[in-house]
Design an enzyme around this catalytic site. Structure first.
Site, mmCIF file in Angstrom:
data_model
loop_
_atom_site.group_PDB
_atom_site.id
_atom_site.type_symbol
_atom_site.label_atom_id
_atom_site.label_comp_id
_atom_site.label_asym_id
_atom_site.label_seq_id
_atom_site.Cartn_x
_atom_site.Cartn_y
_atom_site.Cartn_z
ATOM 1 C CB CYS A 1 -10.459 34.636 -41.371
ATOM 2 S SG CYS A 1 -8.931 34.102 -42.115
ATOM 3 C CB CYS B 1 -4.206 38.695 -45.056
ATOM 4 S SG CYS B 1 -5.463 39.443 -44.288
#
Length: 260
Positions: free
Chosen positions: A76, A200
């Site tokens: 991530c 994101c």
């Protein structure tokens, strides 16, 4: 685990995370239900994901990332930037760091509330029709669209993520549109969250690479990516299908801390 869990909450361009200092190893990382309940926005703390900061040899720390569904996830990018800020606030690092994540080693630089994170190199890209498939530590589907602000990202992203090709392993689905200032706007449906998120990091990185591929851009490039939660900057060097010196820069901010 003790009855009370001490945590900190951070956000990076609207991507929000629960951070836990697990250097003593007390947190049971196999407890899917616990992680899922902590990330629940109505019955828990609420977050897109949870991260454990752990001790490891030869690095400042290890990052262990969980999706909001409670399962350990792939890399991530915004989470990586937030855990760097967390490590600084714990006094583990100053302005520079090297840490280990699921996709390998990363280094980062801190400039006030901006964290400039080194990402993995990318040497393989693919196509699915007009879309680009790029793995930047997590797998991403990138589709160029028009009128992105009015697109139902949940419906369109859910359909792609759950089609016959991607249903089993899952994929993050990104929609991208060029803006009048020359930058790009990206919205993302994230697997593991199973919904649209405000940002994101690995998706913005993949989207920037798709811009380079679609426009035949080579050499050193910096591509600004606007997301619903703020502004990210992606830079890399492209030579054919090889992307090196990949960097993700954007805000990483402490929100609050507490115990639950």
């Amino acid at each position: 685990m003790s009855e009370k869990l001490f945590f900190s909450k951070y956000q990076g361009a609207g991507n929000d995370f629960i951070l836990v200092d697990n250097r003593t190893g007390f947190f049971d990382r196999s407890n899917v239900d616990l992680v899922k309940s902590l990330c629940d926005r109505r019955f828990g703390i609420g977050a897109d994901g949870l991260m454990l900061l752990q001790d490891i040899k030869n690095f400042d720390f290890e990052m262990v990332y969980f999706n909001a569904d409670g399962r350990e996830g792939t890399m991530c990018g915004n989470g990586g930037r937030c855990i760097v800020a967390f490590a600084r606030d714990l006094g583990l690092i100053n302005d520079n760091t090297a840490f280990l994540a699921v996709d390998g080693s990363h280094e980062a630089k801190i400039q006030r509330e901006q964290v400039d994170l080194g990402m993995i190199n990318v040497s393989t890209t693919a196509r699915d029709g007009a879309a680009y498939i790029i793995n930047t530590g997590s797998p991403h589907y990138i589709q160029f669209v028009e009128d992105l602000k009015n697109l139902s990202v949940y419906d369109a992203g859910y359909a792609i993520r759950n089609n016959d090709t991607y249903r089993e392993a899952g994929i993050n689905v990104n929609f991208i549109e060029q803006e009048s200032d020359g930058g790009y706007f990206v919205r993302t449906f994230e697997r593991g969250v199973e919904d649209e998120t405000l940002a994101c990091g690995t998706g913005a990185t993949a989207a920037a690479m798709a811009v380079a591929l679609a426009n035949g851009l080579e050499g050193h490039l910096e591509i600004p990516i606007r997301v619903l939660g703020g502004q990210l900057y992606i830079s890399f060097h492209r030579a054919g299908d090889l992307f090196t010196d990949v960097r993700l820069k954007g805000p990483a901010q402490f929100v609050f801390s507490g115990k639950i």
